[in-house]
Design a protein around this motif. Sequence first.
Motif, PDB file in Angstrom:
ATOM      1  N   UNK A   1       8.201 -21.490 -10.165  1.00 45.58           N
ATOM      2  CA  UNK A   1       7.302 -19.876 -10.284  1.00 45.58           C
ATOM      3  C   UNK A   1       5.846 -18.968 -11.258  1.00 45.58           C
ATOM      4  N   UNK A   2       6.239 -19.514 -12.484  1.00 47.64           N
ATOM      5  CA  UNK A   2       6.148 -19.319 -13.580  1.00 47.64           C
ATOM      6  C   UNK A   2       5.877 -20.104 -14.570  1.00 47.64           C
ATOM      7  N   UNK A   3       4.709 -20.077 -15.476  1.00 47.90           N
ATOM      8  CA  UNK A   3       4.707 -21.295 -16.467  1.00 47.90           C
ATOM      9  C   UNK A   3       4.726 -20.277 -18.019  1.00 47.90           C
ATOM     10  N   UNK A   4       5.085 -20.494 -18.972  1.00 45.75           N
ATOM     11  CA  UNK A   4       4.835 -19.582 -20.717  1.00 45.75           C
ATOM     12  C   UNK A   4       4.750 -21.163 -21.224  1.00 45.75           C
TER      13      UNK A   4
ATOM     14  N   UNK B   1       6.037 -16.650 -28.762  1.00 45.55           N
ATOM     15  CA  UNK B   1       5.532 -16.451 -30.446  1.00 45.55           C
ATOM     16  C   UNK B   1       6.520 -17.452 -31.115  1.00 45.55           C
ATOM     17  N   UNK B   2       7.308 -18.398 -30.390  1.00 48.58           N
ATOM     18  CA  UNK B   2       8.122 -20.035 -30.722  1.00 48.58           C
ATOM     19  C   UNK B   2       7.550 -21.086 -30.999  1.00 48.58           C
ATOM     20  N   UNK B   3       7.662 -22.038 -31.496  1.00 46.79           N
ATOM     21  CA  UNK B   3       6.629 -23.254 -30.779  1.00 46.79           C
ATOM     22  C   UNK B   3       7.431 -24.094 -31.232  1.00 46.79           C
ATOM     23  N   UNK B   4       8.392 -24.172 -31.733  1.00 48.01           N
ATOM     24  CA  UNK B   4       9.618 -25.026 -32.111  1.00 48.01           C
ATOM     25  C   UNK B   4      10.765 -24.727 -30.537  1.00 48.01           C
ATOM     26  N   UNK B   5      11.516 -26.234 -30.893  1.00 49.13           N
ATOM     27  CA  UNK B   5      12.087 -25.825 -29.177  1.00 49.13           C
ATOM     28  C   UNK B   5      13.658 -24.865 -28.665  1.00 49.13           C
ATOM     29  N   UNK B   6      14.198 -24.924 -30.254  1.00 47.57           N
ATOM     30  CA  UNK B   6      15.356 -24.082 -29.685  1.00 47.57           C
ATOM     31  C   UNK B   6      15.328 -22.676 -29.614  1.00 47.57           C
ATOM     32  N   UNK B   7      14.028 -22.067 -30.581  1.00 48.72           N
ATOM     33  CA  UNK B   7      13.108 -20.634 -30.212  1.00 48.72           C
ATOM     34  C   UNK B   7      12.404 -20.734 -29.126  1.00 48.72           C
ATOM     35  N   UNK B   8      11.855 -21.600 -28.652  1.00 50.27           N
ATOM     36  CA  UNK B   8      11.164 -21.077 -27.546  1.00 50.27           C
ATOM     37  C   UNK B   8      11.847 -21.442 -26.510  1.00 50.27           C
ATOM     38  N   UNK B   9      13.395 -21.997 -26.183  1.00 54.90           N
ATOM     39  CA  UNK B   9      13.678 -21.819 -25.659  1.00 54.90           C
ATOM     40  C   UNK B   9      14.840 -20.469 -25.282  1.00 54.90           C
ATOM     41  N   UNK B  10      14.970 -20.235 -26.410  1.00 52.83           N
ATOM     42  CA  UNK B  10      15.545 -18.350 -25.957  1.00 52.83           C
ATOM     43  C   UNK B  10      14.588 -17.526 -26.145  1.00 52.83           C
ATOM     44  N   UNK B  11      13.091 -17.376 -25.768  1.00 51.70           N
ATOM     45  CA  UNK B  11      12.305 -16.165 -25.669  1.00 51.70           C
ATOM     46  C   UNK B  11      12.142 -16.740 -24.149  1.00 51.70           C
ATOM     47  N   UNK B  12      12.193 -18.399 -23.538  1.00 49.99           N
ATOM     48  CA  UNK B  12      12.428 -18.083 -22.935  1.00 49.99           C
ATOM     49  C   UNK B  12      12.908 -17.876 -21.177  1.00 49.99           C
ATOM     50  N   UNK B  13      14.720 -17.887 -21.906  1.00 48.50           N
ATOM     51  CA  UNK B  13      15.650 -17.579 -21.669  1.00 48.50           C
ATOM     52  C   UNK B  13      15.366 -16.556 -21.515  1.00 48.50           C
ATOM     53  N   UNK B  14      15.486 -15.483 -22.755  1.00 46.86           N
ATOM     54  CA  UNK B  14      15.101 -13.571 -22.485  1.00 46.86           C
ATOM     55  C   UNK B  14      14.467 -13.550 -22.036  1.00 46.86           C
ATOM     56  N   UNK B  15      12.947 -13.765 -21.569  1.00 46.72           N
ATOM     57  CA  UNK B  15      11.823 -13.760 -20.642  1.00 46.72           C
ATOM     58  C   UNK B  15      12.501 -13.975 -19.165  1.00 46.72           C
ATOM     59  N   UNK B  16      13.357 -14.673 -18.844  1.00 37.95           N
ATOM     60  CA  UNK B  16      13.492 -15.032 -17.738  1.00 37.95           C
ATOM     61  C   UNK B  16      14.306 -14.208 -16.903  1.00 37.95           C
ATOM     62  N   UNK B  17      16.251 -13.332 -18.000  1.00 40.51           N
ATOM     63  CA  UNK B  17      16.351 -12.543 -17.118  1.00 40.51           C
ATOM     64  C   UNK B  17      16.265 -11.186 -17.535  1.00 40.51           C
ATOM     65  N   UNK B  18      15.381 -11.165 -17.231  1.00 40.11           N
ATOM     66  CA  UNK B  18      14.732  -9.835 -16.942  1.00 40.11           C
ATOM     67  C   UNK B  18      14.638  -9.794 -15.279  1.00 40.11           C
ATOM     68  N   UNK B  19      14.600 -11.045 -14.627  1.00 40.83           N
ATOM     69  CA  UNK B  19      13.557 -11.189 -13.019  1.00 40.83           C
ATOM     70  C   UNK B  19      15.255 -11.827 -12.266  1.00 40.83           C
TER      71      UNK B  19
END
Length: 333
Positions: A197-200, A261-279
Amino acid sequence: MPELGAGERHLEPERHSGQEQHSWKELPRRLTEMALALWKNFLQITMKRILQQRRLSLYNGAHGYEEEVIKKKLQQFSGGSINLSKEDNGIAILTLNNPKLMNAFSGTMMVELQEKVTELENWKDGKGLIIHGAGNTFCSGSDLNVVKEISNSQDGMNMCMFMQNTLTRLMRLPLISVALVQGKAFGGGAELTTACDFRLMTPGSEIRFVHKHMGLAPGWGGGARLVRIVGSGAALQLLGGAARVEPERARSLGLSEATLGAAEESGALAEARAWLGQYTEGPAAVIRAVKKVVAAGRELPLEVALRTEKDIFGTVWGGPANLQALVRRPKHK
């Protein structure tokens, strides 16, 4: 009055009780009610079949598609894996794990992806899905060793049909899905992003439909989905030019929703979780209903989509979340 003969009795007017006359007057109404009930039942059966068909294969034996035969062929080409974890908050993480080959799909990975999609279809508590690649890159498409081994036309068509089926089912999941693009998403990897549905995207990442340089066109459904995401003109530019689409351009085209903001895996996953969480915040039944309504509107003719929306609405109206909201009387700012 003289008694009527046998041949004359049929001329005597028939006398009905008041109850019988009332029944005759009610007959048209009853017939109408029966017809409406039958029609409603027909619509319900039809809609149920439509919803079931959304999980069925796009292809069958009439198209030369023999799924078990194709899976057996693909399983000859091993390497890598598809990993799936389901979290208590209703978010699943699907990881493409073949980092030595930039997470390129082996034959066994194609089959495993189908298995994971089936598992997600049966996950009743699921609300969201994040797809990413191991080792800070997304996916470079198909393993070229597999491509060489199945380079004849029929094998290629079989693989195409198999992956189209799988990615279409992925797109139709009642989960809000996000492709987390780190590093490179090339070829089939770019096509996979369009099934979400989305791409980050992360800094320095790129999506690139390199099919032209391989003497190919998209075959996993990515071309058709790309047109729906960015429009036919932009899709033709991206496919015809095999252009690198970096985060800024992806956002301007509507191919990406945000650059993390994060390029490395764990940080990017944490950001993606937070972004998806709003929906995905809220009861699973409601989030899944929202996704189903959108999927119906995207794929079905308007009248069918409206009826489908009505049926989905009926699954949540008066449900626990609806009743709790009525008690809370939330104020919308």
